[in-house]
Design a protein around this motif. Structure first.
Motif: not given
Length: 290
Positions: A66-71, A172-185
């Protein structure tokens, strides 16, 4: 105003100025998006290390697809929005971009299992009616090719942003900072091959001014503004976030008229009120029946 409100206010004001900077960077939109993605990711990683926070690899792995596609959707959304700035005014592109909440409302019964209430339906029609004014159809009939291209690109950016928002709601169960770092990458990584295949990067020549503007887009408009945005959310209710989020388009519209000298007609103002008013009303809580 408390600290969290100030953080959100500043982040929205920063977001509202990005069109001014992108307009003056002589680079393809995809290349700017690549720099923005990787630059923002690096800044947030450094900030995470400096503040002593921990990135949860376990939670990232659980949400990786989900992080890959959202990014990827975020990256494509940037390209379309930056291209929209080149074909139409910053104000028009921004207002088209703010159709994202309307798109989310339209698809929410299918993807989010949320009920489409009469008020939301009315807001959808209000926003779409506002688009008639923003696109120039109400004032001049069929708009120019450049104008309609800008409107379609801005609306496409809204669609991809809406897709990213929907996917984020399923994380699910992921901090906003973590998701943003991965999505930007992922945003930078997905756009990079496309940029290398479609653009001759050797021909890009940046002077000192353009280089500074590009650095500001990557660090200030992405790294700092995202850090402020996610740093404020945990202490604010949804209604406050919804209201303060409208600082972004208001700043963009004002700067479009004042700095870029782009015309702001009565029809444009009516369209802006219909679009922004409809999306704002749709996000405000409804009174519960007794």
């Amino acid at each position: 105003m408390n600290t969290s409100k100030l953080k959100l206010t500043f982040s929205m004001a920063i977001f509202g100025t990005i069109g001014i900077f992108v307009r003056n960077i002589p680079m393809p939109s995809s290349a700017i998006a690549v720099v923005r993605g990787f630059g923002g990711m690096i800044f947030l990683l450094l900030l995470t290390l400096i503040t002593g926070k921990r990135i949860s690899k376990e939670n990232i792995k659980r949400n990786l697809l989900k992080l890959f596609f959202s990014g990827a959707f975020v990256g494509i959304n940037w390209i379309l929005l930056f291209e929209a700035y080149r074909y139409t005014s910053v104000a028009t592109a921004t207002l088209c971009y703010y159709l994202a909440p309307v798109i989310i409302m339209l698809v929410s019964p299918v993807f989010l299992k949320e009920k489409l209430t009469p008020r939301k339906l009315l807001c959808i029609f209000g926003a779409l009616f506002g688009m008639v004014f923003v696109s120039g159809v109400a004032e001049n009939g069929i708009p120019s090719f450049s104008e309609i291209t800008g409107v379609l690109l801005g609306t496409g950016a809204a669609a991809f942003y809406a897709s990213a928002v929907i996917l984020n709601k399923k994380l699910k169960n992921i901090e906003g900072n973590d998701r943003t770092v991965v999505q930007l990458g992922f945003a930078g990584a997905v756009i990079l091959p496309y940029t290398l295949l479609t653009e001759n990067l050797a021909e890009i020549k940046l002077d000192a001014t353009a280089g500074i503007l590009l650095a500001i887009v990557a660090i200030v408009h992405t790294g700092i503004s995202y850090a402020l945005y996610f740093g404020s959310l945990k202490d604010l209710n949804t209604q406050t976030v919804a209201i303060l989020s409208y600082i972004d388009p208001i700043v963009a519209i004002v700067l479009s008229a004042v700095i870029l000298k782009e015309p702001l007609t009565v029809y444009s103002i009516i369209g802006a009120v219909l679009i922004l008013g409809s999306t704002l009303i749709s996000e405000l809580p409804q009174k519960q029946k007794i």
